[in-house]
Design a protein around this motif. Structure first.
Motif, PDB file in Angstrom:
ATOM      1  N   VAL A   1      34.117  41.420  35.330  1.00 29.15           N
ATOM      2  CA  VAL A   1      35.220  41.937  36.153  1.00 29.15           C
ATOM      3  C   VAL A   1      36.544  41.361  35.700  1.00 29.15           C
ATOM      4  O   VAL A   1      37.568  42.071  35.593  1.00 29.15           O
ATOM      5  N   GLU A   2      36.559  40.044  35.401  1.00 27.85           N
ATOM      6  CA  GLU A   2      37.815  39.374  35.094  1.00 27.85           C
ATOM      7  C   GLU A   2      38.282  39.617  33.667  1.00 27.85           C
ATOM      8  O   GLU A   2      39.479  39.520  33.380  1.00 27.85           O
ATOM      9  N   LEU A   3      37.333  39.910  32.761  1.00 27.50           N
ATOM     10  CA  LEU A   3      37.705  39.954  31.350  1.00 27.50           C
ATOM     11  C   LEU A   3      37.634  41.342  30.724  1.00 27.50           C
ATOM     12  O   LEU A   3      38.295  41.594  29.706  1.00 27.50           O
TER      13      LEU A   3
ATOM     14  N   ALA B   1      35.074  45.467  34.192  1.00 27.75           N
ATOM     15  CA  ALA B   1      33.770  45.912  34.683  1.00 27.75           C
ATOM     16  C   ALA B   1      33.885  46.311  36.147  1.00 27.75           C
ATOM     17  O   ALA B   1      34.747  45.838  36.893  1.00 27.75           O
ATOM     18  N   ASP B   2      32.947  47.155  36.560  1.00 27.60           N
ATOM     19  CA  ASP B   2      32.939  47.656  37.939  1.00 27.60           C
ATOM     20  C   ASP B   2      32.440  46.543  38.858  1.00 27.60           C
ATOM     21  O   ASP B   2      31.284  46.110  38.765  1.00 27.60           O
ATOM     22  N   PRO B   3      33.270  46.072  39.773  1.00 28.64           N
ATOM     23  CA  PRO B   3      32.842  44.987  40.665  1.00 28.64           C
ATOM     24  C   PRO B   3      31.785  45.427  41.657  1.00 28.64           C
ATOM     25  O   PRO B   3      31.145  44.586  42.294  1.00 28.64           O
TER      26      PRO B   3
ATOM     27  N   ARG C   1      38.494  47.382  46.148  1.00 33.72           N
ATOM     28  CA  ARG C   1      39.363  47.457  44.985  1.00 33.72           C
ATOM     29  C   ARG C   1      38.619  47.990  43.791  1.00 33.72           C
ATOM     30  O   ARG C   1      37.444  47.718  43.621  1.00 33.72           O
ATOM     31  N   GLY C   2      39.268  48.653  42.922  1.00 36.90           N
ATOM     32  CA  GLY C   2      38.677  49.132  41.685  1.00 36.90           C
ATOM     33  C   GLY C   2      38.780  48.068  40.611  1.00 36.90           C
ATOM     34  O   GLY C   2      39.171  46.926  40.857  1.00 36.90           O
ATOM     35  N   PRO C   3      38.431  48.438  39.361  1.00 36.16           N
ATOM     36  CA  PRO C   3      38.513  47.501  38.244  1.00 36.16           C
ATOM     37  C   PRO C   3      39.911  46.902  38.115  1.00 36.16           C
ATOM     38  O   PRO C   3      40.916  47.588  38.306  1.00 36.16           O
ATOM     39  N   GLN C   4      39.940  45.595  37.770  1.00 36.51           N
ATOM     40  CA  GLN C   4      41.219  44.913  37.626  1.00 36.51           C
ATOM     41  C   GLN C   4      41.546  44.764  36.142  1.00 36.51           C
ATOM     42  O   GLN C   4      40.692  44.916  35.276  1.00 36.51           O
TER      43      GLN C   4
END
Length: 975
Positions: free
Chosen positions: A149-151, A154-156, A50-53
């Motif tokens: 990632v969550e906020l 950012a690239d996971p 998956r890409g950035p969320q």
């Protein structure tokens, strides 16, 4: 195709995997949360990433806050933390919670985080809370990356970059909506792990760090440190009471359990879990804890409470491992093992940097790998200090070099866990090394009473942990003897007696009754009994010991001779100076034959022989003997040897006792100069010599000057020896005396009362010095005007003197004399007669008929017989006394003439006025011949001749005598 792993969130982050992988055609397997599974040869691999969320909505939490411990206790530190953080305004707010493992740092941080998260107040309310387990750099990066990632999209796939993105996002930006955030970094182990990973400064952000480390790198400007300590006594009791609700456990047992566990929260939590699991009582648990054969692991609960990861005995293992890697590598663990054998409340620096410790550390440095170890360079004192600093940085010890006597403190449970991990061989070797270190640090002369007390406390702790190691098959470790001597030399004679009594019992059981060490310890016990005032008991005990020593060691063994020396000295201390002189004279022959003229025992025997000759009344013989001994010591030891200087002091003292007080003062003054040069101004013997100078100078009559000089000496005594040292108390005693001599009787009595309270506390009720102070209080009470009170106080003291020192001890005889004197001065002439008669009964067998004190007592008895109305009895008593005076002192001695005066006067009071007049006329002739016409005593005798002639009816004779007296008075006044 080879697959070695996958880039993504690490396991245990609490998030669903950002990607998943499925392997087919070789057997099915699923991997999640960053893992990968392989079931065989991989024919095909399909991965979806998956890409950035999209950023999560606020408020948002990343990571899991540990749940509150069962019976969580609100502590003062929580209020301090909240006040520091919430009251910080716009300051940079980074808080460090430091402390040893098990004090509850994580629980306090979790409590603060939950409160801040739930707070809807003006200062509270968070938009973002991130909890990171910061035990290494990797989980810190992973936690930050997950937050990124969550906020902030950012690239996971790149955790390092995601972490930097998150930290950049935390920084405040102009025009952006403020974000109120809290980052908790729990359990930072290595400050280097936070390099470039500290959250940025922000007026809206807070950072909270928990760590066992106390490195300077963690605490630059702008970060505040709060040290988390142990529970207080009240907090510990509250915790135990709450945790054990429903159980009927006595409060004193709960309080004692908290004390046993050192008020450590982790230990209390695991103890309550064990008690709940097993149903055992607190008393039973404490018995297990007190049993040295029970390890901490054996009393851990089956399941750890409150999500704890490690049992108590392993709680500090990671910290120890880490400390051992710090420079100088490999020294922290053996240093902690040594500290575990000593007093948790304070170990002197000199002990842990002593030569025995350095030798041990050199030989037992922890190996850093499995490879061969070359020859190690010797460990230096500087290395040892750095090892202590390493342990301090990991909160395993408290190292405060500024308090040198108690520079190292260790929690008792860290000590216990460290000892539990030792093999029996390691345990005993460490114990002997610790004992050697204490001996090495023990000063030959205990100038510093605080240091001496700390060394004794460490010896007690060491003995408690390893008593077996202190009693090898061939004897006893010297540190135990040092500790006993130290107690006695500090004036704690009662404690020294108790100490050596226990040592004697242990030595008897371990080594046998006839072992030389057992016999030696018995001798020390009896010696201190004598010093405590029980000289008669010491005589009996030394006599019994001498029989055993002769049987086991023989007549000429050095310890046999030493025992005879102690027995003779004890006899002298009971007041039997003649018996002591006889015994020392016999001993001297054998000591010279066996050891030679110049041996220390020979010199000591000569010293005591001279001393007790003086106490027999032969001051001239004593002075000659001391002078000869001084010459001997100068030849053998040299003029500046401490024993030679002591001999000079004894000779000066005897000169003073012989009446040459000016010569004694001058000799002590000369000695003082050499004492200062050789021993230094603050040496205890130097200070004692200053006191002797003052004593003999003060006798010249300058009481006010003496009081001022003693006050100055007292300041130095307190500074050098401490307020409770026996010599300090003696100086206070002398200061009180000279206050009285200067005219302040009430002030003297009050000062003596203060000294008495301290002597009772330090020396005990029955110590001779304590009894002496009671006598001085009684004396100055009388001098202040309360003669009846003085008489009663001396009578009460007499009872204790008889019980402690015996009927015939010199101090007991003196007390009888004061009872009689103050009864007379209080107007109780009959009581004075009774007391003087009782004194005479005891003094004759001790001193003999012809001793001057015996003659004085006869004179006082006769005087008070007259005052009580028995003039005839008084005349008979004076007549008997006169016979002794003439035989002992001669016809013309002033005391003989005075006795004739008193006899004549009592004859007159008994009704024989003519006989009195004739006796005074006869006395007058001798007064004129011996003392001269104009001597006051001669003029006084003229007066009594005239008076009794008149009373006999010879008015003309009376007138002639008065005229003759007047002629001499006028003639004397003219001259």
């Amino acid at each position: 195709m080879a697959v070695t792993g996958y880039r993504g969130p690490a396991p245990g982050t609490g998030r669903d995997p950002l990607l998943s992988a499925h392997v087919s055609h070789t057997g099915d397997g699923n991997a999640a949360t960053g893992g990968f599974v392989n079931t065989g040869y991989i024919g095909a691999l399909t991965m979806q990433q998956r890409g950035p969320q999209e950023p999560a909505d606020w408020p948002h939490q990343v990571g899991v806050i540990p749940p509150a411990a069962r019976s969580f206790l609100h502590r003062a530190e929580a209020d301090r933390l909240r006040a520091r953080v919430d009251g910080g305004g716009t300051a940079v707010l980074t808080q460090l919670l430091t402390g040893m493992g098990g004090v509850g740092k994580t629980q306090l941080a979790a409590d603060y985080a939950r409160t801040a998260w739930d707070d809807a107040g003006e200062m509270g309310g968070l938009d973002v809370l991130v909890w990171v387990t910061a035990s290494a750099r990797s989980p810190i990066v992973t936690g930050y990356a997950q937050a990124g990632v969550e906020l902030c999209r950012a690239d996971p796939n790149d955790p390092e970059r995601a972490a930097r993105t998150f930290l950049a996002w935390l920084a405040p930006k102009a025009g952006a909506k403020p974000c109120r955030w809290l980052i908790v970094l729990d359990d930072v182990i290595d400050p280097a792990d936070l390099h470039d990973l500290w959250p940025p400064a922000s007026p809206h952000g807070r950072t909270l760090v928990t760590t066992r480390r106390r490195d300077a790198a963690l605490d630059p400007d702008g970060r505040h440190t709060i040290t988390i300590g142990l529970f207080t006594k009240d907090e510990a009791l509250t915790y135990l009471t709450t945790s054990l609700t429903g159980r009927d456990e006595p409060t004193d047992e709960l309080t004692a359990l908290a004390e046993d566990l050192g008020h450590l929260p982790l230990a209390l939590a695991q103890a309550t879990a064990y008690l709940i699991d097993t149903g055992e009582s607190v008393a039973a648990y404490r018995r297990l804890l007190a049993d040295r054969t029970t390890t901490l692991g054996a009393i851990a609960p089956g399941a750890l409470p409150d999500n704890q990861v490690l049992p108590l005995d392993a709680a500090w293992s990671l910290s120890i491992d880490r400390a051992d890697t710090l420079r100088p590598a490999g020294l922290a663990r053996p240093m902690l093992q040594l500290a575990a054998m000593l007093d948790p409340n304070g170990i002197p620096h000199t002990v842990l940097t002593s030569e025995p410790v350095l030798t041990y550390l050199t030989a037992h440095r922890t190996r850093a790998g499995e490879g061969p170890v070359g020859e190690q360079a010797p460990v230096s004192a500087r290395d040892a200090v750095h090892a202590l600093r390493a342990l301090h940085r990991l909160s395993l010890i408290d190292h405060t070099p500024d308090t040198a006597h108690q520079a190292v403190r260790v929690h008792q449970l860290i000590q216990r866990a460290t000892r539990d991990a030792l093999t029996p061989h390691q345990h005993d070797q460490l114990a002997r090394t610790a004992a050697d270190a204490l001996v090495a640090a023990w000063p030959d002369i205990e100038r510093d009473t605080e240091l001496a007390q700390t060394l004794r406390a460490n010896t007690t702790a060491l003995t408690g942990h390893a008593e077996d190691a202190m009693y090898p098959s061939d004897g006893v470790h010297g540190v135990l003897i040092y500790a006993g001597y130290s107690l006695g030399h500090a004036g704690q004679v009662a404690a020294a007696i108790e100490y050596f009594h226990r040592m004697a019992d242990v030595a008897h059981g371990r080594l046998g009754p006839d072992h030389p060490v057992t016999l030696t310890i018995r001798g020390e016990l009896f010696r201190f009994r004598g010093e405590a005032g029980d000289a008669a008991g010491a005589v009996t005990a030394f006599a019994e010991l001498l029989e055993d020593v002769v049987r086991v060691l023989g007549d000429d063994h050095a310890y046999t001779l030493a025992t005879r020396h102690h027995l003779a000295r004890s006899r002298g201390e009971t007041g039997d100076a003649a018996g002591a002189v006889t015994a020392f004279a016999e001993l001297l022959k054998d000591v010279v034959r066996v050891l030679g003229d110049d041996h220390a025992y020979t010199l000591a025997t000569r010293h005591n022989l001279a001393r007790f000759r003086g106490e027999m009344g032969d001051t001239a013989g004593a002075a000659t003997a001391h002078a000869e001994l001084l010459e001997h010591k100068v030849r053998v030891l040299g003029p500046d040897h401490p024993d030679t200087l002591t001999a000079r002091g004894e000779l000066a003292r005897v000169r003073g006792q012989a009446g040459d007080r000016a010569g004694a003062a001058a000799a002590f003054a000369d000695l003082l100069e050499d004492m200062v040069r050789v021993l230094g101004p603050d040496h205890p013997v130097t200070l004692s010599t200053r006191g002797n100078v003052l004593h003999f100078r003060s006798e010249a009559g300058d009481a006010a000057g003496a009081a001022a000089a003693y006050a100055e000496l007292l300041e130095d005594m307190v500074r050098v020896l401490g307020p409770d040292h026996p010599d300090t108390l003696t100086t206070r005693h002398n200061l009180a005396y000279w206050r009285g001599e200067a005219g302040d009787a009430a002030g003297a009595a009050a000062a003596y009362a203060e000294v008495l309270a301290d002597r009772v506390r330090v020396l005990g009720d029955d110590h001779p010095s304590t009894l002496t102070t009671r006598g001085n209080i009684a004396y100055w009470r009388g001098e202040a005007g309360d003669a009846a009170g003085a008489a009663a106080a001396f009578a009460e003291l007499l009872t204790d003197r008889v019980r402690v020192q015996g009927d015939d001890h010199p101090d007991t005889l003196d007390t009888r004399r004061y009872v009689a004197r103050w009864r007379g001065r209080a107007g109780d002439a009959a009581g004075a007669v009774t007391a003087y008669a009782e004194l005479l009964k005891h003094i004759v067998p001790v001193l003999g008929d012809d001793h001057l004190d015996t003659l004085t007592t006869r004179g006082n008895l006769a005087y008070w017989l007259a005052e009580a109305g028995d003039a005839a009895g008084a005349a008979a008593a004076f007549a008997e006394l006169l016979t002794h005076r003439v035989r002992v002192q001669g016809d013309d001695d002033p005391k003989t003439l005075t006795t004739r005066h008193n006899l004549a006067h009592c004859r007159g009071r008994a009704g024989d006025a003519a006989g009195a007049a004739a006796a005074f006329a006869e006395l007058l002739s001798d007064r004129v011949r011996v003392q001269g016409d104009d001597h006051p005593d001669t003029l006084d005798t003229w007066r009594y001749v005239a008076y009794w002639r008149g009373r006999a009816g010879d008015a003309a004779g009376a007138a002639a005598a008065y005229a003759e007296m007047l002629k001499h008075i006028v003639s004397g006044a003219g001259r």
